[in-house]
Motif scaffolding. Sequence first.
Motif, PDB file in Angstrom:
ATOM      1  N   PRO A  30       1.774  11.264   4.859  1.00  0.00           N
ATOM      2  CA  PRO A  30       2.578  10.042   4.788  1.00  0.00           C
ATOM      3  C   PRO A  30       2.358   9.106   5.975  1.00  0.00           C
ATOM      4  CG  PRO A  30       3.957  11.880   5.471  1.00  0.00           C
ATOM      5  CD  PRO A  30       2.590  12.450   5.185  1.00  0.00           C
ATOM      6  N   GLU A  31       2.693   7.851   5.751  1.00  0.00           N
ATOM      7  CA  GLU A  31       2.687   6.878   6.842  1.00  0.00           C
ATOM      8  C   GLU A  31       3.620   7.394   7.946  1.00  0.00           C
ATOM      9  OE1 GLU A  31       4.463   3.042   5.748  1.00  0.00           O
ATOM     10  OE2 GLU A  31       2.806   2.119   6.815  1.00  0.00           O
ATOM     11  N   GLY A  32       3.185   7.309   9.194  1.00  0.00           N
ATOM     12  CA  GLY A  32       4.033   7.770  10.292  1.00  0.00           C
ATOM     13  C   GLY A  32       4.131   9.277  10.421  1.00  0.00           C
TER      14      GLY A  32
ATOM     15  N   LYS B  69       0.823  -1.217   0.000  1.00  0.00           N
ATOM     16  CA  LYS B  69       0.000   0.000   0.000  1.00  0.00           C
ATOM     17  C   LYS B  69       0.854   1.263   0.000  1.00  0.00           C
ATOM     18  CE  LYS B  69      -1.960  -1.151   3.925  1.00  0.00           C
ATOM     19  NZ  LYS B  69      -1.105  -2.327   4.233  1.00  0.00           N
ATOM     20  N   SER B  70       1.820   1.320   0.916  1.00  0.00           N
ATOM     21  CA  SER B  70       2.646   2.531   0.995  1.00  0.00           C
ATOM     22  C   SER B  70       3.503   2.695  -0.254  1.00  0.00           C
ATOM     23  CB  SER B  70       3.549   2.495   2.224  1.00  0.00           C
ATOM     24  OG  SER B  70       2.756   2.474   3.389  1.00  0.00           O
ATOM     25  N   SER B  71       3.916   1.591  -0.827  1.00  0.00           N
ATOM     26  CA  SER B  71       4.710   1.679  -2.058  1.00  0.00           C
ATOM     27  C   SER B  71       3.894   2.344  -3.170  1.00  0.00           C
ATOM     28  CB  SER B  71       5.163   0.287  -2.500  1.00  0.00           C
ATOM     29  OG  SER B  71       5.969  -0.297  -1.489  1.00  0.00           O
TER      30      SER B  71
ATOM     31  N   MET C 198      -3.688   9.592   1.533  1.00  0.00           N
ATOM     32  CA  MET C 198      -3.554   9.415   2.984  1.00  0.00           C
ATOM     33  C   MET C 198      -3.140   7.991   3.285  1.00  0.00           C
ATOM     34  SD  MET C 198      -6.975  11.209   4.434  1.00  0.00           S
ATOM     35  CE  MET C 198      -6.541  12.200   5.820  1.00  0.00           C
ATOM     36  N   ASP C 199      -1.979   7.861   3.952  1.00  0.00           N
ATOM     37  CA  ASP C 199      -1.467   6.528   4.266  1.00  0.00           C
ATOM     38  C   ASP C 199      -1.727   6.201   5.743  1.00  0.00           C
ATOM     39  OD1 ASP C 199      -0.157   4.118   4.373  1.00  0.00           O
ATOM     40  OD2 ASP C 199       1.650   4.829   3.336  1.00  0.00           O
ATOM     41  N   GLU C 200      -2.715   5.387   5.972  1.00  0.00           N
ATOM     42  CA  GLU C 200      -3.115   4.940   7.312  1.00  0.00           C
ATOM     43  C   GLU C 200      -3.285   6.071   8.320  1.00  0.00           C
ATOM     44  OE1 GLU C 200      -1.985   1.223   8.742  1.00  0.00           O
ATOM     45  OE2 GLU C 200      -0.889   0.633   6.937  1.00  0.00           O
ATOM     46  N   PRO C 201      -4.203   7.001   8.017  1.00  0.00           N
ATOM     47  CA  PRO C 201      -4.396   8.128   8.938  1.00  0.00           C
ATOM     48  C   PRO C 201      -4.907   7.714  10.314  1.00  0.00           C
ATOM     49  CG  PRO C 201      -6.134   8.088   7.290  1.00  0.00           C
ATOM     50  CD  PRO C 201      -5.102   7.082   6.859  1.00  0.00           C
TER      51      PRO C 201
HETATM   52 MG   LIG Z   1       2.408   1.103   4.724  1.00  0.00          MG
END
Ligand SMILES: [Mg+2]
Length: 235
Positions: free
Chosen positions: A82-84, A40-42, A158-161
């Motif tokens: 971003p994630e994190g 997913k993040s990729s 949005m990456d895992e908000p």
């Molecule tokens: Mg990820």
Amino acid sequence: MLSVRDLTVSYGHVQAVQNLSFHVDEGQTVTLLGANGAGKSSVIRAICGLERAARGNIFLDDRPIAGLRPEQRVRLGIATVPEGRELFSSLTVEENLLVGAYLRRDRHAIRSDIDWIYSLFTSLRVKRRARAGTLSGGQGQMLAIGRALMALPRLLLMDEPSHGLAPLLVEEIFDLIPRLQAERSLALLLVEQNANKALSAASYGYVLETGVLALEGPSADLVRDPQIRALYLGG
Ligand SMILES: [Mg+2]
Ligand SMILES: Nc1ncnc2c1ncn2[C@@H]1O[C@H](COP(=O)(O)OP(=O)(O)OP(=O)(O)O)[C@@H](O)[C@H]1O
């Protein structure tokens, strides 16, 4: 509006994403679901330009963007949470928001957009002079969203908000989505492990399994899908 075609993202020999195609329409919310390490993040990083597409292409309004630098993609209207979170922890809340507007020159509009962010997230207004590193997890996520919105995107990634947030804060983050669509007609690509929430926010979903598209469909169909229920919705 966004069209991803046959995207492959590789890290050395590892193909994290393989021949993935999907699209997001103007003003639409689409979710990309998948377990840890599914890729997913990729996908998000390939769209915003932090990762190279090994194969395939990415189109924004029919314009190929896979060869553009990240800031060129921001200029075209793509912003990322971003994630994190990746906040600038030694800068204040307001300085982080200004970083989100770094490509803009319209000072008055920037000021009024900062006020708009504070109206969306009232706890950020109180903390405007606090360093980002001192924020709680929920406030940090709000700041990451606010910073992305300051770029005035047409498409928000949005990456895992909701990652790591208490249920009430997860509610608050998801309640924002219809508001953003109404006030700014934003299109949204939402990566989540919280499939329940993501499918209720999105109209359409794609499911990645180890880098490959396993399933797609309208959210209303996916929530009823037995395989999705078993894997992502707790049965
Ligand atoms: Mg990820
Ligand atoms: N910089 C990297 N170098 C090497 N392999 C990587 C790198 N980033 C990701 N990977 C690998 O690529 C695959 C997909 O990772 P990715 O981070 O895109 O998944 P994800 O779906 O976002 O996972 P998560 O839910 O844990 O965030 C995984 O096998 C991961 O180990």
